[in-house]
Write a protein that holds these residues in place. Sequence first.
Motif, PDB file in Angstrom:
ATOM      1  N   TYR A  52     -18.068 -11.308 -14.314  1.00  0.00           N
ATOM      2  CA  TYR A  52     -17.155  -9.986 -14.498  1.00  0.00           C
ATOM      3  C   TYR A  52     -16.291  -9.902 -13.506  1.00  0.00           C
ATOM      4  CZ  TYR A  52     -20.136  -7.682 -11.173  1.00  0.00           C
ATOM      5  OH  TYR A  52     -20.748  -7.307 -10.188  1.00  0.00           O
ATOM      6  N   ALA A  53     -15.160  -9.278 -13.850  1.00  0.00           N
ATOM      7  CA  ALA A  53     -13.856  -8.899 -12.749  1.00  0.00           C
ATOM      8  C   ALA A  53     -12.965  -7.891 -13.416  1.00  0.00           C
ATOM      9  CB  ALA A  53     -12.873 -10.279 -12.407  1.00  0.00           C
ATOM     10  N   GLY A  54     -12.467  -7.120 -12.505  1.00  0.00           N
ATOM     11  CA  GLY A  54     -11.745  -5.945 -12.986  1.00  0.00           C
ATOM     12  C   GLY A  54     -10.918  -5.056 -11.753  1.00  0.00           C
ATOM     13  N   MET A  55     -10.415  -4.452 -12.115  1.00  0.00           N
ATOM     14  CA  MET A  55      -9.803  -3.372 -11.253  1.00  0.00           C
ATOM     15  C   MET A  55     -10.023  -1.729 -11.242  1.00  0.00           C
ATOM     16  SD  MET A  55      -5.750  -3.173  -9.989  1.00  0.00           S
ATOM     17  CE  MET A  55      -5.860  -4.833  -9.685  1.00  0.00           C
ATOM     18  N   THR A  56     -10.501  -1.085 -10.290  1.00  0.00           N
ATOM     19  CA  THR A  56     -10.843   0.149 -10.101  1.00  0.00           C
ATOM     20  C   THR A  56      -9.665   1.121 -10.632  1.00  0.00           C
ATOM     21  OG1 THR A  56     -10.024   0.761  -8.072  1.00  0.00           O
ATOM     22  CG2 THR A  56     -12.166   0.062  -8.473  1.00  0.00           C
ATOM     23  N   GLU A  57      -9.933   2.175 -11.272  1.00  0.00           N
ATOM     24  CA  GLU A  57      -8.973   3.350 -11.402  1.00  0.00           C
ATOM     25  C   GLU A  57      -8.230   3.806 -10.084  1.00  0.00           C
ATOM     26  OE1 GLU A  57     -10.079   6.297 -14.263  1.00  0.00           O
ATOM     27  OE2 GLU A  57     -10.387   5.006 -15.674  1.00  0.00           O
ATOM     28  N   PRO A  58      -6.984   4.395 -10.186  1.00  0.00           N
ATOM     29  CA  PRO A  58      -6.614   4.668  -8.768  1.00  0.00           C
ATOM     30  C   PRO A  58      -7.048   5.863  -8.182  1.00  0.00           C
ATOM     31  CG  PRO A  58      -4.749   4.330 -10.422  1.00  0.00           C
ATOM     32  CD  PRO A  58      -6.194   4.164 -11.307  1.00  0.00           C
ATOM     33  N   ALA A  59      -7.150   6.125  -7.000  1.00  0.00           N
ATOM     34  CA  ALA A  59      -7.558   7.145  -6.041  1.00  0.00           C
ATOM     35  C   ALA A  59      -6.612   7.335  -5.078  1.00  0.00           C
ATOM     36  CB  ALA A  59      -9.095   6.957  -5.704  1.00  0.00           C
ATOM     37  N   PRO A  60      -6.786   8.651  -4.457  1.00  0.00           N
ATOM     38  CA  PRO A  60      -5.781   8.875  -3.155  1.00  0.00           C
ATOM     39  C   PRO A  60      -6.208   8.382  -1.993  1.00  0.00           C
ATOM     40  CG  PRO A  60      -6.789  10.832  -4.298  1.00  0.00           C
ATOM     41  CD  PRO A  60      -7.293   9.841  -4.857  1.00  0.00           C
ATOM     42  N   SER A  61      -5.430   7.663  -1.329  1.00  0.00           N
ATOM     43  CA  SER A  61      -5.758   7.251  -0.001  1.00  0.00           C
ATOM     44  C   SER A  61      -5.710   8.237   1.226  1.00  0.00           C
ATOM     45  CB  SER A  61      -4.586   6.522   0.395  1.00  0.00           C
ATOM     46  OG  SER A  61      -4.498   5.220  -0.466  1.00  0.00           O
ATOM     47  N   GLY A  62      -6.472   8.038   2.031  1.00  0.00           N
ATOM     48  CA  GLY A  62      -6.633   9.046   3.161  1.00  0.00           C
ATOM     49  C   GLY A  62      -7.700  10.091   3.224  1.00  0.00           C
ATOM     50  N   VAL A  63      -8.431  10.214   2.159  1.00  0.00           N
ATOM     51  CA  VAL A  63      -9.240  11.254   1.964  1.00  0.00           C
ATOM     52  C   VAL A  63     -10.575  11.008   1.408  1.00  0.00           C
ATOM     53  CG1 VAL A  63      -7.328  13.077   1.542  1.00  0.00           C
ATOM     54  CG2 VAL A  63      -8.418  11.652  -0.308  1.00  0.00           C
ATOM     55  N   PRO A  64     -11.614  11.395   1.554  1.00  0.00           N
ATOM     56  CA  PRO A  64     -12.869  10.943   0.955  1.00  0.00           C
ATOM     57  C   PRO A  64     -12.657  10.946  -0.803  1.00  0.00           C
ATOM     58  CG  PRO A  64     -13.540  12.828   2.487  1.00  0.00           C
ATOM     59  CD  PRO A  64     -11.764  12.818   2.332  1.00  0.00           C
ATOM     60  N   HIS A  65     -13.407   9.719  -0.936  1.00  0.00           N
ATOM     61  CA  HIS A  65     -13.103   9.429  -2.567  1.00  0.00           C
ATOM     62  C   HIS A  65     -13.990   8.365  -3.182  1.00  0.00           C
ATOM     63  CE1 HIS A  65     -10.870   6.141  -0.650  1.00  0.00           C
ATOM     64  NE2 HIS A  65     -10.772   5.678  -1.821  1.00  0.00           N
ATOM     65  N   THR A  66     -13.972   8.379  -4.292  1.00  0.00           N
ATOM     66  CA  THR A  66     -14.478   7.241  -5.132  1.00  0.00           C
ATOM     67  C   THR A  66     -13.826   6.701  -6.175  1.00  0.00           C
ATOM     68  OG1 THR A  66     -15.520   8.823  -6.671  1.00  0.00           O
ATOM     69  CG2 THR A  66     -17.116   7.988  -4.902  1.00  0.00           C
ATOM     70  N   HIS A  67     -14.043   5.768  -6.826  1.00  0.00           N
ATOM     71  CA  HIS A  67     -13.211   5.252  -7.937  1.00  0.00           C
ATOM     72  C   HIS A  67     -13.973   5.115  -9.114  1.00  0.00           C
ATOM     73  CE1 HIS A  67      -9.718   3.753  -5.501  1.00  0.00           C
ATOM     74  NE2 HIS A  67     -10.846   3.770  -4.582  1.00  0.00           N
ATOM     75  N   TYR A  68     -13.478   5.268 -10.376  1.00  0.00           N
ATOM     76  CA  TYR A  68     -14.174   4.860 -11.600  1.00  0.00           C
ATOM     77  C   TYR A  68     -13.600   3.442 -11.803  1.00  0.00           C
ATOM     78  CZ  TYR A  68     -14.758   9.669 -12.867  1.00  0.00           C
ATOM     79  OH  TYR A  68     -15.334  11.071 -12.679  1.00  0.00           O
ATOM     80  N   TYR A  69     -14.592   2.790 -12.592  1.00  0.00           N
ATOM     81  CA  TYR A  69     -14.198   1.247 -12.813  1.00  0.00           C
ATOM     82  C   TYR A  69     -14.868   1.058 -14.250  1.00  0.00           C
ATOM     83  CZ  TYR A  69     -19.150   0.526 -11.507  1.00  0.00           C
ATOM     84  OH  TYR A  69     -20.513   0.620 -11.412  1.00  0.00           O
ATOM     85  N   PHE A  70     -14.363  -0.093 -14.986  1.00  0.00           N
ATOM     86  CA  PHE A  70     -14.709  -0.589 -16.113  1.00  0.00           C
ATOM     87  C   PHE A  70     -14.239  -1.767 -16.516  1.00  0.00           C
ATOM     88  CE2 PHE A  70     -13.136  -1.372 -20.508  1.00  0.00           C
ATOM     89  CZ  PHE A  70     -14.210  -1.391 -21.231  1.00  0.00           C
ATOM     90  N   THR A  71     -15.013  -2.797 -17.144  1.00  0.00           N
ATOM     91  CA  THR A  71     -14.460  -3.996 -17.486  1.00  0.00           C
ATOM     92  C   THR A  71     -15.596  -4.571 -18.462  1.00  0.00           C
ATOM     93  OG1 THR A  71     -13.997  -6.055 -16.655  1.00  0.00           O
ATOM     94  CG2 THR A  71     -15.702  -5.325 -15.855  1.00  0.00           C
ATOM     95  N   MET A  72     -15.245  -5.569 -19.095  1.00  0.00           N
ATOM     96  CA  MET A  72     -16.247  -6.419 -20.017  1.00  0.00           C
ATOM     97  C   MET A  72     -16.793  -7.747 -19.233  1.00  0.00           C
ATOM     98  SD  MET A  72     -16.510  -4.743 -22.617  1.00  0.00           S
ATOM     99  CE  MET A  72     -17.464  -5.598 -23.727  1.00  0.00           C
ATOM    100  N   THR A  73     -18.133  -8.226 -19.608  1.00  0.00           N
ATOM    101  CA  THR A  73     -18.502  -9.161 -19.004  1.00  0.00           C
ATOM    102  C   THR A  73     -17.968 -10.575 -19.648  1.00  0.00           C
ATOM    103  OG1 THR A  73     -20.454  -9.494 -20.300  1.00  0.00           O
ATOM    104  CG2 THR A  73     -20.746  -8.400 -18.392  1.00  0.00           C
ATOM    105  N   SER A  74     -18.172 -11.700 -18.944  1.00  0.00           N
ATOM    106  CA  SER A  74     -17.708 -12.867 -20.000  1.00  0.00           C
ATOM    107  C   SER A  74     -18.684 -13.114 -21.217  1.00  0.00           C
ATOM    108  CB  SER A  74     -17.950 -14.191 -18.846  1.00  0.00           C
ATOM    109  OG  SER A  74     -19.248 -14.173 -18.319  1.00  0.00           O
ATOM    110  N   PHE A  75     -18.132 -13.923 -21.945  1.00  0.00           N
ATOM    111  CA  PHE A  75     -18.815 -14.026 -23.134  1.00  0.00           C
ATOM    112  C   PHE A  75     -19.701 -15.354 -23.063  1.00  0.00           C
ATOM    113  CE2 PHE A  75     -19.162 -15.815 -27.514  1.00  0.00           C
ATOM    114  CZ  PHE A  75     -19.352 -14.744 -28.417  1.00  0.00           C
ATOM    115  N   ASN A  76     -21.013 -14.782 -22.821  1.00  0.00           N
ATOM    116  CA  ASN A  76     -22.221 -16.001 -22.610  1.00  0.00           C
ATOM    117  C   ASN A  76     -23.222 -15.813 -23.606  1.00  0.00           C
ATOM    118  OD1 ASN A  76     -20.500 -15.747 -20.584  1.00  0.00           O
ATOM    119  ND2 ASN A  76     -22.161 -16.856 -19.131  1.00  0.00           N
ATOM    120  N   ASP A  77     -23.872 -16.859 -24.316  1.00  0.00           N
ATOM    121  CA  ASP A  77     -24.988 -16.954 -25.090  1.00  0.00           C
ATOM    122  C   ASP A  77     -24.565 -16.001 -26.406  1.00  0.00           C
ATOM    123  OD1 ASP A  77     -27.573 -17.310 -25.522  1.00  0.00           O
ATOM    124  OD2 ASP A  77     -28.275 -15.534 -24.991  1.00  0.00           O
TER     125      ASP A  77
END
Length: 125
Positions: A52-77
């Motif tokens: 899997y690979a992706g990019m987080t959603e944006p968040a502000p710099s310079g302050v305590p923060h977290t990021h939401y993330y979402f992606t789909m895995t590779s198609f296997n099996d």
Amino acid sequence: MQIPVSGFVIHSNDSNSEHSHELYLTSWDGRQLHTHHFAGVTSFNNGHKHQYAGMTEPAPSGVPHTHYYFTMTSFNDGHKHEIRGVTGPAIPLPQGGHYHQFHGVTTVNGSHPHSHRYSGNTSSS
């Protein structure tokens, strides 16, 4: 209360509506927004694993923060899984910048329904 934001709007060709736009914020309350890349390999379950690979959603710099993330895995099996969650808080790096840890369990899918565990660190910013 008013919070100054800046960004840009792009027309979207969303087939579910007659007219729509996507809003991309670049700053929030005077702070630049940033994202992180994330990637990895899931646990080995039911005789296979996924990438899997992706990019987080944006968040502000310079302050305590977290990021939401979402992606789909590779198609296997013959299937894939959804990955989504919220990173941990920013972890400062000695040379400046920071990264975030993330972990979770994929959605259930497959001819023999199952999920996979995943974990890792985002890129630094």
